[in-house]
Design a protein around this motif. Structure first.
Motif, PDB file in Angstrom:
ATOM      1  N   SER A   1       0.838  -1.186   0.000  1.00 43.23           N
ATOM      2  CA  SER A   1       0.000   0.000   0.000  1.00 43.23           C
ATOM      3  C   SER A   1       0.882   1.248   0.000  1.00 43.23           C
ATOM      4  N   HIS A   2       0.329   2.312  -0.510  1.00 43.27           N
ATOM      5  CA  HIS A   2       1.105   3.546  -0.620  1.00 43.27           C
ATOM      6  C   HIS A   2       1.300   4.150   0.756  1.00 43.27           C
ATOM      7  N   TRP A   3       2.441   4.801   0.960  1.00 48.10           N
ATOM      8  CA  TRP A   3       2.790   5.333   2.264  1.00 48.10           C
ATOM      9  C   TRP A   3       2.114   6.653   2.577  1.00 48.10           C
ATOM     10  N   LEU A   4       1.470   7.273   1.527  1.00 47.04           N
ATOM     11  CA  LEU A   4       0.831   8.570   1.748  1.00 47.04           C
ATOM     12  C   LEU A   4      -0.359   8.456   2.688  1.00 47.04           C
ATOM     13  N   ASP A   5      -0.720   9.558   3.288  1.00 49.54           N
ATOM     14  CA  ASP A   5      -1.894   9.530   4.147  1.00 49.54           C
ATOM     15  C   ASP A   5      -3.138   9.264   3.290  1.00 49.54           C
ATOM     16  N   PRO A   6      -4.204   8.792   3.871  1.00 43.54           N
ATOM     17  CA  PRO A   6      -5.379   8.389   3.104  1.00 43.54           C
ATOM     18  C   PRO A   6      -5.946   9.491   2.212  1.00 43.54           C
ATOM     19  N   LEU A   7      -5.974  10.745   2.643  1.00 42.46           N
ATOM     20  CA  LEU A   7      -6.518  11.820   1.818  1.00 42.46           C
ATOM     21  C   LEU A   7      -5.661  12.058   0.577  1.00 42.46           C
ATOM     22  N   ALA A   8      -4.350  12.088   0.765  1.00 48.10           N
ATOM     23  CA  ALA A   8      -3.448  12.276  -0.379  1.00 48.10           C
ATOM     24  C   ALA A   8      -3.572  11.101  -1.351  1.00 48.10           C
ATOM     25  N   ARG A   9      -3.701   9.895  -0.794  1.00 47.50           N
ATOM     26  CA  ARG A   9      -3.837   8.699  -1.637  1.00 47.50           C
ATOM     27  C   ARG A   9      -5.099   8.809  -2.495  1.00 47.50           C
ATOM     28  N   LYS A  10      -6.212   9.268  -1.922  1.00 45.19           N
ATOM     29  CA  LYS A  10      -7.462   9.399  -2.686  1.00 45.19           C
ATOM     30  C   LYS A  10      -7.337  10.440  -3.778  1.00 45.19           C
TER      31      LYS A  10
END
Length: 186
Positions: free
Chosen positions: A4-13
């Motif tokens: 999974s991507h390491w970015l926070d959930p908002l940035a990932r979306k």
């Protein structure tokens, strides 16, 4: 398996929405169970009106089932009922969700493999019923008068107890009588 991507959930979306990250695979929710029928009935306690609510249930069928019930006859499973009524598959599928089979009293009898045609069976074949001789003679006498139409007719003409009729469900059939010497005269 991809990490999974390491970015926070908002940035990932945001990155997924812009196409810069692959969208997270969505799992399909499990199929919902079929809806329960709007109404059900206990076949061993149903009234004539309840039987008539079933799609395609003719008056004479409802009458037959109520007559059997009045005589104390019970059905242990849908197969018994459908075999007795010789229902087409379409009606079976329509009726089955509405039917509940509750046995009231002792355990139900177990049916035999091949039904015995009571209107055409030989005297020797009728002995497989293990009935007292007086009852067998009554059956032969009534059969000479006219063939039996169904279990209710048999029960009424021979004054059979419900337990005797229940033991016959799935074990006997009623076809038109054959004429000629094939019928025993005793």
């Amino acid at each position: 398996m991809p990490r999974s991507h390491w970015l926070d959930p908002l940035a990932r979306k945001v990155l997924q929405a812009t196409g810069q990250l692959p969208a997270k695979p969505t799992s399909t929710p499990p199929a919902a169970p079929p809806p329960a029928p709007a109404w059900t009935m206990d076949v061993n306690r149903a009234s004539r009106e309840e039987w008539r609510q079933l799609p395609g249930c003719p008056e004479d069928t409802a009458d037959l089932l109520v007559r059997l019930q009045r005589g104390g006859v019970q059905f242990s499973a849908a197969a018994d009922l459908f075999q007795l009524l010789e229902l087409p598959d379409e009606l079976r599928r329509l009726w089955e969700p509405h039917l509940i089979f509750r046995w009231h009293g002792d355990a139900p009898p177990q049916p035999a493999a091949t039904p015995l045609d009571l209107n055409n069976a030989s005297t020797e074949e009728l002995h497989s019923l293990h009935w007292p001789e007086q009852r067998l003679q009554g059956l032969l006498r009534e059969r000479r008068r006219a063939g039996f139409r169904d279990l209710a007719d048999l029960q009424e003409r021979l004054c059979l107890p419900a337990s005797a009729v229940e033991a016959l469900i799935g074990r006997v059939s009623f076809t038109a009588r054959r004429s000629g010497p094939s019928l025993p005269l005793n």
